[in-house]
Design an enzyme around this catalytic site. Structure first.
Site, mmCIF file in Angstrom:
data_model
loop_
_atom_site.group_PDB
_atom_site.id
_atom_site.type_symbol
_atom_site.label_atom_id
_atom_site.label_comp_id
_atom_site.label_asym_id
_atom_site.label_seq_id
_atom_site.Cartn_x
_atom_site.Cartn_y
_atom_site.Cartn_z
ATOM 1 N N LYS A 1 -3.423 3.305 -3.126
ATOM 2 C CA LYS A 1 -4.009 4.543 -3.636
ATOM 3 C C LYS A 1 -4.018 5.564 -2.510
ATOM 4 O O LYS A 1 -4.112 5.237 -1.336
ATOM 5 C CB LYS A 1 -5.421 4.320 -4.167
ATOM 6 C CG LYS A 1 -6.452 3.912 -3.115
ATOM 7 C CD LYS A 1 -7.818 3.774 -3.737
ATOM 8 C CE LYS A 1 -8.860 3.368 -2.705
ATOM 9 N NZ LYS A 1 -10.199 3.275 -3.266
ATOM 10 N N ASP B 1 0.834 -1.186 0.000
ATOM 11 C CA ASP B 1 0.000 0.000 0.000
ATOM 12 C C ASP B 1 0.876 1.245 0.000
ATOM 13 O O ASP B 1 2.026 1.226 0.460
ATOM 14 C CB ASP B 1 -0.895 0.023 1.240
ATOM 15 C CG ASP B 1 -1.980 -1.043 1.190
ATOM 16 O OD1 ASP B 1 -2.210 -1.595 0.105
ATOM 17 O OD2 ASP B 1 -2.580 -1.324 2.245
#
Length: 452
Positions: A248, A226
């Site tokens: 994201k 991540d």
């Protein structure tokens, strides 16, 4: 002949001519049909298979001798008769019109040579000896064919789909290039299946990683992480590991969830140890359920390695228990990502919220006014303490405290934030230097020698 240039021609829908209706002509016909060419065969006589293809309208057979005008309009011409003079005439007519021509078993009368082909779907391996020894080319073809896995065709289809997805969502650069090359790096021999580990990276402090997580990172082949995982944790991965960001920030995706699934599966099938590294704990708002379903469906073994979740880290930072039995008898974990919608529905919690609950609201968004409105509609009093903790466990960690009635005016941050709500944080408000509001930098709690 060393100056030959190897290439693959697109012949689908293009007119091609085969002069000769014998077995050699049939071989060329079948080869060109596989390419989707529009075929015309010129020969006074033809073997039964060519006649059948004509009846089935897969080819057009002109039952007569060759004429010079037959080559007109063709993309490719094959001379495959038993008469060398006829073959020479075909070759010369094609050359005058700048049409590529191959004459069977006569290298001087060839603009190109047919290769021995190994096929696995869209994968084609062409072998040519420049007409010197077709038998050698065929032997090499058989040897390669015996070693090439049968599933290379479907695997190439998956690889192509994944490549298109990566090109669509990832910007050009070294990271994208390394990823594409890594995905294509498959051995010819069947490899022992690898394994996927869904690993919690915790809230950001490397010291809060589990020993197992650190060990797995050190031996990883691929790390899919991540965006919130800091570099200090990524540095724990082995030097040979391919490290790829698939997260994201602020809603901006680098890659779709389906493509993340494919990356895990493809990498594991190469026999690699794949670390899907998630901020906090994988099982708390980390899409672990979707990823586990995809891995089960693909038959890929996996294991979940828990991590310290943001709520635990934030409570430790605040020195406030999430479940103080004198004030809070229950803990409710919520996701506030939908609070950023233009309409307030659905609420964070359906119905009335218990007044003795501690709420841990992950991803509250930057519009805290909608979160406040939702909590008020759920029956919480305006005096309820609210604490927003940013970058919990990291040196730059801060928190801001407010009553629920003042939450809408609380400044928001683009950094990772957790919103804690409940009477368990009464003491946090009491410690506030400014009534109803408090902001603290973790560095202020460090010894002076460490505050540089």
């Amino acid at each position: 002949m060393s100056s030959l240039f190897p290439l693959f021609l697109k012949l689908e829908g293009k007119s091609c001519l085969v002069v000769g209706g014998g077995l050699i002509g049939l071989e060329k016909v079948e080869t060109l049909l596989r390419c989707g060419a529009r075929l015309r065969v010129v020969a006074p006589q033809a073997v039964p298979k060519i006649q059948q293809l004509n009846v089935e309208k897969q080819i057009e057979w002109l039952e007569r001798p060759y004429r010079p005008e037959d080559v007109a309009g063709c993309a490719l011409v094959i001379a495959a008769t038993s008469d060398r003079e006829v073959n020479r005439a075909v070759f010369e007519q094609a050359s005058r019109r700048s049409i590529l021509c191959n004459t069977a078993d006569d290298p001087p009368l060839c603009d190109f040579f047919f290769a021995s082909i190994v096929r696995r779907g869209d994968l084609q391996i062409a072998i040519s000896t420049t007409g010197q020894s077709p038998a050698l080319a065929q032997r090499l073809r058989r040897e390669i064919d015996a070693q090439l896995p049968e599933d290379m065709g479907p695997w190439l289809d998956e690889l192509g789909q994944l490549r298109r997805e990566i090109l669509r969502v990832m910007p050009p650069g070294a990271e994208r290039k390394a990823l594409l090359h890594s995905l294509a790096n498959r051995g010819l021999c069947p490899a022992e299946a690898g394994k996927v580990y869904l690993v919690g990276a915790g809230p950001g402090d490397p010291d809060l990683l589990t020993i197992k997580a650190a060990r797995l990172l050190a031996n990883a082949g691929v790390v899919l992480h991540d965006d919130l995982v800091p570099q200090s944790i990524l540095n724990l991965a082995g030097k040979e590991a391919l490290t790829i960001s698939v997260g994201k920030r602020c809603g901006q995706k680098k890659i779709t969830q389906a493509a993340i699934h494919e990356l895990m599966i493809v990498s594991a099938r190469r026999g690699l140890s794949v670390i899907r590294l998630k901020s906090g704990d994988p099982m708390v708002f980390g899409r672990a359920a979707e990823e586990m379903d995809a891995l089960r469906e693909a038959g890929i073994p996996f294991e979940v390695v828990p991590g310290v979740t943001a709520a635990s880290s934030a409570a430790a930072f605040l020195e406030a228990s999430l479940t103080d039995r004198r004030r809070s008898s229950r803990l409710i974990v919520l996701s506030g990502h939908h609070a950023a919608r233009t309409v307030p529905e659905p609420d964070l919690w359906p119905g009335a919220l218990p007044p003795d609950a501690t709420l841990a609201i992950y991803m509250p968004g930057q519009d805290l006014a909608q979160v406040a409105a939702s909590l008020l509609r759920s029956g919480l009093p305006g005096a309820m303490p609210c604490v927003a903790v940013t970058d919990a466990s990291r040196p730059e960690a801060t928190y801001t405290a407010s009553r629920l009635s003042g939450l809408a005016q609380m400044s928001s941050s683009s950094a990772p934030t957790l919103l804690l709500v409940g009477h368990a944080f009464d003491a946090v408000l009491c410690r506030s230097a400014e009534p109803g509001r408090l902001s603290v930098d973790l560095r202020s709690a460090l010894p002076a020698s460490l505050q540089a």
